[in-house]
Design an enzyme around this catalytic site. Structure first.
Site, mmCIF file in Angstrom:
data_model
loop_
_atom_site.group_PDB
_atom_site.id
_atom_site.type_symbol
_atom_site.label_atom_id
_atom_site.label_comp_id
_atom_site.label_asym_id
_atom_site.label_seq_id
_atom_site.Cartn_x
_atom_site.Cartn_y
_atom_site.Cartn_z
ATOM 1 N N ASP A 169 1.237 -0.881 0.199
ATOM 2 C CA ASP A 169 0.250 0.068 0.271
ATOM 3 C C ASP A 169 0.418 0.921 -0.163
ATOM 4 O O ASP A 169 1.994 1.677 0.873
ATOM 5 C CB ASP A 169 -0.879 0.075 1.477
ATOM 6 C CG ASP A 169 -2.254 -1.062 1.434
ATOM 7 O OD1 ASP A 169 -2.165 -1.906 0.431
ATOM 8 O OD2 ASP A 169 -2.699 -1.446 2.014
ATOM 9 N N HIS A 176 4.893 -7.707 0.149
ATOM 10 C CA HIS A 176 4.821 -8.900 -0.814
ATOM 11 C C HIS A 176 5.642 -9.301 -2.076
ATOM 12 O O HIS A 176 5.908 -7.683 -2.440
ATOM 13 C CB HIS A 176 3.666 -9.002 -0.843
ATOM 14 C CG HIS A 176 2.585 -8.603 0.090
ATOM 15 N ND1 HIS A 176 2.111 -9.934 0.798
ATOM 16 C CD2 HIS A 176 2.054 -7.859 0.737
ATOM 17 C CE1 HIS A 176 2.164 -9.294 2.035
ATOM 18 N NE2 HIS A 176 1.575 -8.078 2.000
ATOM 19 N N SER A 231 7.422 4.129 5.098
ATOM 20 C CA SER A 231 9.058 4.425 4.361
ATOM 21 C C SER A 231 8.430 4.369 2.994
ATOM 22 O O SER A 231 7.810 4.605 2.684
ATOM 23 C CB SER A 231 10.067 3.261 4.775
ATOM 24 O OG SER A 231 11.362 3.658 5.034
#
Length: 286
Positions: free
Chosen positions: A98, A154, A255
């Site tokens: 995200d 991921h 981050s």
């Protein structure tokens, strides 16, 4: 406007945020917050979590649980099964996380941008000249995770991880105002260079970049803490196969991940700077 809301908006303004987070000892602040984030005692954990939810714009609607033992547990939370669906198209390369889309586009030789007008060299970010040549004239996309976002990342495609290089560095904040003011910011911060290849041999590079109050990148397929102790900034060879959507690791706060693909791999035309993307959304095509 109530006083708390007014204070929150003031603190979240980019200029004020930049002054608060980058005119203090960044390493010291990061160590202190890291220790607080791990404390599970309710007298510390509860107010820390409450402040995070208040200031971070946290959405826990798809979290596996909303009850956390510590601030770190909240940052690194898992999602409910099925909360993120990865694009099933075999040609699609998905967003690994995200994020808010930052600078993206073609790499001009080995030159790219952290924001418009602020170029840096791929060779300053990635220490291996052979890797720089592999992605020369390729494409890149910068994916910024905010403090309230889901912090795990991921595999963007079925791939094999061939190597990881950790590079120690500073911990500047990575918000837009800092990117406009601090030259070559990504090249200064702590980061990991993850070398991967798709099943057809197409190379891919993922560079998670740590930031203030973070400086903690964990990789699910590697014993990160042992690796740092034993190898430091040396390259660690790997041979780890991951399927699209399989967890690769997490940040312990917000981050950035910079993703690189070689010439011939096309970024999605729908990518827009400042737009939000979710893990699994197609952002490139082989």
């Amino acid at each position: 406007m109530t006083a708390p809301k007014g204070l929150m908006r003031l603190l979240l303004q980019e200029d004020v945020n930049f002054l608060l987070t980058n005119r203090i000892p960044r390493r010291l602040a990061t160590r202190v917050v890291g220790r607080i984030a791990r404390i599970e005692h309710p007298l510390v954990a509860r107010p820390a979590l409450a402040l995070w939810r208040f200031f971070g714009g946290v959405d826990l609607s798809d979290a596996a649980t909303t009850r956390f033992r510590s601030l770190r547990d909240g940052f690194t939370r898992a999602l409910r099964p099925g909360a993120r669906t990865f694009d099933p198209d075999p040609a699609a390369i998905a967003s690994p996380c995200d994020a808010i889309v930052g600078a993206h586009g073609r790499i001009d030789g080995d030159a790219l941008y952290q924001v418009k007008g602020f170029p840096y060299r791929l060779g300053d970010l990635v220490p291996d000249p052979a890797l720089v040549e592999r992605f020369r004239d390729g494409s890149f996309v910068t994916l910024r995770l905010t403090a309230g976002m889901y912090h795990r990342f991921h595999a963007p495609h079925d791939l094999t991880v061939d190597g990881v290089t950790y590079l120690s560095g500073d911990c500047w904040t990575v918000n837009p105002i800092a990117l406009k003011r601090v030259e070559r910011l990504f090249c200064r911060n702590e980061r990991a260079v993850i070398e991967a290849r798709l099943k057809d041999g197409t190379p891919m590079l993922l560079v998670p970049v740590a930031a203030i109050l973070v400086a903690s990148i964990r990789l699910s397929f590697l014993d990160t803490q042992r690796t740092l102790r034993q190898f430091g900034s040396a390259r660690v060879a790997c041979d780890v196969a991951l399927t699209k959507g399989e967890e690769m690791g997490w940040f312990e706060h917000g981050s950035t991940i910079v993703m690189f693909v070689p010439n011939g791999v096309r970024l999605s035309d729908t990518l827009e700077e400042g737009a939000a993307v979710r893990a699994g959304q197609g952002i490139a095509c082989v």
